[in-house]
Design a protein around this motif. Structure first.
Motif, PDB file in Angstrom:
ATOM      1  N   PHE A 187       0.887  -1.108  -0.042  1.00 59.25           N
ATOM      2  CA  PHE A 187      -0.192   0.016  -0.061  1.00 59.25           C
ATOM      3  C   PHE A 187       0.934   1.350  -0.084  1.00 59.25           C
ATOM      4  CE2 PHE A 187      -2.726  -3.328   1.745  1.00 59.25           C
ATOM      5  CZ  PHE A 187      -4.080  -2.970   1.069  1.00 59.25           C
ATOM      6  N   GLY A 188       2.128   1.068  -0.349  1.00 61.71           N
ATOM      7  CA  GLY A 188       3.052   2.109  -0.101  1.00 61.71           C
ATOM      8  C   GLY A 188       3.600   2.815   1.160  1.00 61.71           C
ATOM      9  N   GLY A 189       3.660   1.765   2.082  1.00 61.78           N
ATOM     10  CA  GLY A 189       4.110   2.093   3.296  1.00 61.78           C
ATOM     11  C   GLY A 189       5.280   1.384   3.806  1.00 61.78           C
ATOM     12  N   ASP A 190       5.923   1.903   4.936  1.00 61.10           N
ATOM     13  CA  ASP A 190       7.002   1.428   5.225  1.00 61.10           C
ATOM     14  C   ASP A 190       6.860   0.666   6.507  1.00 61.10           C
ATOM     15  OD1 ASP A 190       9.732   0.701   6.224  1.00 61.10           O
ATOM     16  OD2 ASP A 190      10.227   2.961   6.167  1.00 61.10           O
ATOM     17  N   PRO A 191       7.067  -0.636   6.413  1.00 62.79           N
ATOM     18  CA  PRO A 191       6.689  -1.494   7.585  1.00 62.79           C
ATOM     19  C   PRO A 191       7.709  -1.422   8.756  1.00 62.79           C
ATOM     20  CG  PRO A 191       7.666  -2.674   5.892  1.00 62.79           C
ATOM     21  CD  PRO A 191       7.310  -1.559   5.326  1.00 62.79           C
ATOM     22  N   ASP A 192       8.909  -0.841   8.300  1.00 64.93           N
ATOM     23  CA  ASP A 192       9.806  -0.324   9.465  1.00 64.93           C
ATOM     24  C   ASP A 192       9.865   1.006   9.889  1.00 64.93           C
ATOM     25  OD1 ASP A 192      10.994  -2.910   9.313  1.00 64.93           O
ATOM     26  OD2 ASP A 192      11.929  -2.177   7.275  1.00 64.93           O
ATOM     27  N   ASN A 193       8.748   1.612   9.654  1.00 66.73           N
ATOM     28  CA  ASN A 193       8.525   3.151  10.157  1.00 66.73           C
ATOM     29  C   ASN A 193       7.028   2.847  10.564  1.00 66.73           C
ATOM     30  OD1 ASN A 193       8.462   5.490  11.306  1.00 66.73           O
ATOM     31  ND2 ASN A 193       9.231   6.528   9.154  1.00 66.73           N
ATOM     32  N   VAL A 194       6.579   2.572  11.510  1.00 64.48           N
ATOM     33  CA  VAL A 194       5.244   2.552  12.008  1.00 64.48           C
ATOM     34  C   VAL A 194       4.944   3.168  13.262  1.00 64.48           C
ATOM     35  CG1 VAL A 194       3.117   1.152  12.691  1.00 64.48           C
ATOM     36  CG2 VAL A 194       4.805   0.369  10.971  1.00 64.48           C
ATOM     37  N   THR A 195       4.414   4.356  13.388  1.00 65.55           N
ATOM     38  CA  THR A 195       3.789   5.294  14.730  1.00 65.55           C
ATOM     39  C   THR A 195       2.555   4.775  15.029  1.00 65.55           C
ATOM     40  OG1 THR A 195       5.205   7.109  13.928  1.00 65.55           O
ATOM     41  CG2 THR A 195       3.595   7.463  15.656  1.00 65.55           C
ATOM     42  N   VAL A 196       2.411   4.162  16.287  1.00 68.04           N
ATOM     43  CA  VAL A 196       1.059   3.951  16.900  1.00 68.04           C
ATOM     44  C   VAL A 196       0.790   5.243  17.650  1.00 68.04           C
ATOM     45  CG1 VAL A 196       1.243   1.382  17.069  1.00 68.04           C
ATOM     46  CG2 VAL A 196       2.175   2.785  18.772  1.00 68.04           C
ATOM     47  N   PHE A 197      -0.542   5.594  17.360  1.00 70.45           N
ATOM     48  CA  PHE A 197      -0.926   6.716  18.054  1.00 70.45           C
ATOM     49  C   PHE A 197      -2.413   6.778  18.351  1.00 70.45           C
ATOM     50  CE2 PHE A 197      -2.271   7.805  13.683  1.00 70.45           C
ATOM     51  CZ  PHE A 197      -2.845   8.863  13.750  1.00 70.45           C
ATOM     52  N   GLY A 198      -2.915   7.323  19.556  1.00 64.89           N
ATOM     53  CA  GLY A 198      -4.275   7.352  19.992  1.00 64.89           C
ATOM     54  C   GLY A 198      -4.381   8.348  21.052  1.00 64.89           C
ATOM     55  N   ALA A 215       4.134  -7.347  20.870  1.00 63.41           N
ATOM     56  CA  ALA A 215       3.802  -6.482  19.767  1.00 63.41           C
ATOM     57  C   ALA A 215       5.110  -6.135  19.441  1.00 63.41           C
ATOM     58  CB  ALA A 215       3.087  -5.088  20.286  1.00 63.41           C
ATOM     59  N   ASP A 216       6.365  -6.281  20.056  1.00 62.19           N
ATOM     60  CA  ASP A 216       7.797  -5.801  19.993  1.00 62.19           C
ATOM     61  C   ASP A 216       8.032  -5.913  18.280  1.00 62.19           C
ATOM     62  OD1 ASP A 216       7.794  -5.318  22.542  1.00 62.19           O
ATOM     63  OD2 ASP A 216       9.348  -7.124  23.014  1.00 62.19           O
ATOM     64  N   GLY A 217       8.912  -4.898  17.901  1.00 63.50           N
ATOM     65  CA  GLY A 217       9.195  -4.936  16.542  1.00 63.50           C
ATOM     66  C   GLY A 217       8.097  -4.380  15.507  1.00 63.50           C
ATOM     67  N   LEU A 218       6.880  -4.308  15.963  1.00 62.58           N
ATOM     68  CA  LEU A 218       5.815  -4.242  15.001  1.00 62.58           C
ATOM     69  C   LEU A 218       5.403  -2.633  14.906  1.00 62.58           C
ATOM     70  CD1 LEU A 218       3.283  -7.060  15.799  1.00 62.58           C
ATOM     71  CD2 LEU A 218       5.041  -7.037  13.922  1.00 62.58           C
ATOM     72  N   TYR A 219       6.035  -1.747  15.618  1.00 61.11           N
ATOM     73  CA  TYR A 219       5.844  -0.435  15.858  1.00 61.11           C
ATOM     74  C   TYR A 219       7.192   0.221  16.097  1.00 61.11           C
ATOM     75  CZ  TYR A 219       5.588  -0.890  20.525  1.00 61.11           C
ATOM     76  OH  TYR A 219       5.617  -1.199  22.007  1.00 61.11           O
ATOM     77  N   HIS A 220       7.343   1.630  15.858  1.00 64.46           N
ATOM     78  CA  HIS A 220       8.706   2.375  16.077  1.00 64.46           C
ATOM     79  C   HIS A 220       8.532   3.591  16.806  1.00 64.46           C
ATOM     80  CE1 HIS A 220       8.421  -0.476  12.515  1.00 64.46           C
ATOM     81  NE2 HIS A 220       9.632  -0.959  13.232  1.00 64.46           N
ATOM     82  N   ARG A 221       7.155   3.982  16.869  1.00 67.38           N
ATOM     83  CA  ARG A 221       7.355   5.597  17.700  1.00 67.38           C
ATOM     84  C   ARG A 221       5.929   5.412  18.300  1.00 67.38           C
ATOM     85  NH1 ARG A 221      11.311   6.772  14.791  1.00 67.38           N
ATOM     86  NH2 ARG A 221      11.468   7.053  12.367  1.00 67.38           N
ATOM     87  N   GLY A 222       5.440   6.073  19.381  1.00 67.93           N
ATOM     88  CA  GLY A 222       4.211   6.186  19.840  1.00 67.93           C
ATOM     89  C   GLY A 222       3.801   7.547  19.975  1.00 67.93           C
ATOM     90  N   ILE A 223       2.652   7.912  19.812  1.00 71.55           N
ATOM     91  CA  ILE A 223       1.935   9.152  20.347  1.00 71.55           C
ATOM     92  C   ILE A 223       0.895   8.977  21.392  1.00 71.55           C
ATOM     93  CG2 ILE A 223       0.905  11.236  19.647  1.00 71.55           C
ATOM     94  CD1 ILE A 223       2.336  10.881  16.753  1.00 71.55           C
ATOM     95  N   ILE A 224       0.856   9.406  22.549  1.00 71.01           N
ATOM     96  CA  ILE A 224      -0.180   9.212  23.516  1.00 71.01           C
ATOM     97  C   ILE A 224      -0.753  10.629  23.945  1.00 71.01           C
ATOM     98  CG2 ILE A 224      -0.399   8.236  25.816  1.00 71.01           C
ATOM     99  CD1 ILE A 224       2.278   6.940  25.600  1.00 71.01           C
ATOM    100  N   MET A 225      -1.935  10.784  23.387  1.00 71.04           N
ATOM    101  CA  MET A 225      -2.691  11.835  23.654  1.00 71.04           C
ATOM    102  C   MET A 225      -3.876  11.717  24.596  1.00 71.04           C
ATOM    103  SD  MET A 225      -3.286  12.135  19.401  1.00 71.04           S
ATOM    104  CE  MET A 225      -4.466  13.628  19.555  1.00 71.04           C
ATOM    105  N   SER A 226      -3.699  12.141  25.717  1.00 68.04           N
ATOM    106  CA  SER A 226      -4.631  12.358  26.797  1.00 68.04           C
ATOM    107  C   SER A 226      -4.738  10.686  27.271  1.00 68.04           C
ATOM    108  CB  SER A 226      -5.768  12.881  26.789  1.00 68.04           C
ATOM    109  OG  SER A 226      -5.702  14.329  26.230  1.00 68.04           O
TER     110      SER A 226
END
Length: 500
Positions: A187-198, A215-226
């Motif tokens: 789909f044009g995405g990089d599986p080695d650069n996944v940011t989980v955010f919620g 889940a280790d290795g399946l995401y690389h950054r995280g955004i935690i909003m409230s």
């Protein structure tokens, strides 16, 4: 690529590892909705879906998880919603991409809010991924997963097949991340650069992923909003066996298999009837994650802290100025009438030092429920060696004259969707939206948003508002002093409906 709409039998078509999916093209994007990433028997671990050969129609949103009760629309000027068909067959995801072309774009993986009991990937209009994908040249994925008693009811006492039923919803999220890892390149995405955010419960689910080895290795950054919510969204406490047996009695069934066979509406009604009294007694009733060998528990309370395997995952963590208090209609009540003269005299100087130029009454809407545990989380994460970046959204809105920022108020700006939210149509909104969006995209690409990471001694917080400002420990003394008075502030929220 064409800016016009098209949807053909063979385009846009992507071959996933389970079979081909056909979406549609609209406004520079290829869009796919309702792709099944798994299937889950009630209370059991999810499994991949069987393979298929003919192209699957991915032009419609899929089912969302059934809720425990019917929700009444409210607060639509602040948080416009969309309600959808509910069914237990809800393990599906949506993809927005600038092109199914093999380019390795950053992937942003959105986990919706609603605690662990409600919400969906499309519940808020501001969750739409078009603008983020188009303006950020990234791939956006949003998911549905099991919630409430379907996703977080610990029945492990009834047999090994239910060993992780208390985290079935978390298992769903891991399976969706695995789907991204295996398929997103097409789909044009990089599986080695996944940011989980919620946000809210979605942000809390990001914190649980960090404590989930699968889940280790399946995401690389995280955004935690409230999403660091302390006692408001604690891990499950102890067995829910009493609750399960009370549900069985209410339904007139024997064993978990009876709970598995019961129509969901009857199951939910039984739970809603028996759980309040048990919860009052301090008994486990589920609907939050269960610490076990699959999920190692909240790092601030589990006694072992952050897992070393994920401590180096960069995090962007923040809150908004008023959170739940932002849903109140301002009354203009003097601070001293609510908190007392002595407290007002102590707190107001601290407040004006932290937030210069604000009215005295804004102190009565200042959040501590989220902010205090977030400060603790950032400090502990930095002490463990993690790169953690702090923000606080403090933009006011033109409702009832002027209203401080409420829970969810930052979501449209992160997605570049302020145009979809009536309350965000004010002078300066576009410039604020652009600043926030660029920080989010910079973080997704590089792991840093454009300001310094916090240290154990210094929380370096970017205050987003009419004029952004970088501050250090700006409100620590203030919120520590205000927190003991939170019950007096909460008393003013009688009959106020909080949105998610």
């Amino acid at each position: 690529m064409s800016n016009t709409f098209f949807c053909a039998r063979t385009s846009p078509l992507v071959e996933t590892i389970r079979g081909p999916v056909r979406g549609y093209h609209d406004g520079e994007l290829d869009i796919f909705k309702g792709i099944p990433y798994g299937q889950g028997r009630r209370f059991r671990a999810p499994e991949p879906v069987p393979a298929w050969k003919e192209p699957l129609d991915a032009t419609n949103y899929g089912y969302v998880c059934p809720l425990l009760s019917m929700e009444k629309p409210a607060g639509e000027l602040r948080v416009p919603h969309r309600y959808w068909v509910q069914d237990e067959d809800c393990l599906n995801l949506n993809v927005w991409t600038p092109g199914c072309d093999g380019k390795r774009r950053p992937v942003l993986f959105w986990i919706h809010g609603g605690s662990y009991v409600a919400g969906s990937s499309i519940e808020q209009l501001a969750y739409e991924g078009e603008n983020m994908a188009r303006l950020g040249n990234c791939v956006v994925v949003s998911i549905n997963h099991r919630l409430n008693i379907l996703g977080y009811l610990d029945l492990s006492a009834y047999g090994p097949e239910y060993e992780n039923s208390g985290n079935a919803g978390g298992d769903d999220i891991v399976l969706a991340l695995r789907w991204v890892h295996e398929n997103i390149a097409a789909f044009g995405g990089d599986p080695d650069n996944v940011t989980v955010f919620g946000q809210s419960g979605g942000g809390a689910k990001v914190t649980t992923l960090l404590q989930t080895p699968a889940a280790d290795g399946l995401y690389h950054r995280g955004i935690i909003m409230s999403g660091v919510i302390g006692s408001l969204l604690m891990d499950g406490c102890g067995s829910v066996r009493e609750c399960a047996e009370a549900m069985m009695k209410e339904l007139g069934v024997d064993g978990v298999d009876g709970l598995e066979r019961a129509p969901y509406a009857q199951l939910a009604a039984a739970y809603n009837k028996v759980s309040p009294a048990l919860e009052e007694q301090g008994k486990g009733v589920g609907c939050t994650p269960t610490p076990n060998r699959f999920y190692l528990g909240d790092p601030l309370t589990n006694g072992t802290g952050f897992r070393p395997e994920t401590v180096k995952v960069p995090l962007l963590v923040g809150t908004v100025f008023a959170e739940f208090f932002g849903f109140m209609n301002g009354s203009g009540t003097p601070v001293s009438e609510v908190l007392g003269k002595e407290a007002a005299e102590k707190l107001l100087p601290l407040f004006h030092a932290a937030y210069p130029g604000r009215a005295d009454g804004d102190l009565l809407t200042l959040d501590t429920l989220f902010r205090v545990p977030t400060i603790a989380y950032i400090k502990a994460r930095a002490a463990a060696g993690g790169d953690v970046y702090s923000y606080l959204f403090q933009q006011d809105f033109p409702i009832n004259g002027r209203t401080t920022a409420w829970h969810c108020a930052d979501i449209p700006f992160f997605f570049h969707n302020a145009e979809l939210v009536p309350a965000c149509h004010f002078d300066g909104a576009a410039a604020l939206e652009e600043r926030i969006f660029q920080a989010v995209m910079r973080f997704a690409r590089s792991g840093e948003p454009g300001w310094p990471a916090s240290t154990p001694e210094e929380e370096r917080t970017l205050l987003f508002g009419p004029e952004d400002r970088l501050v250090v420990n700006h409100d620590h003394e203030l919120v520590t002093s205000l927190e003991p008075l939170v019950e007096q502030l909460m008393a003013r929220m009688k009959d106020t409906q909080v949105q998610h």
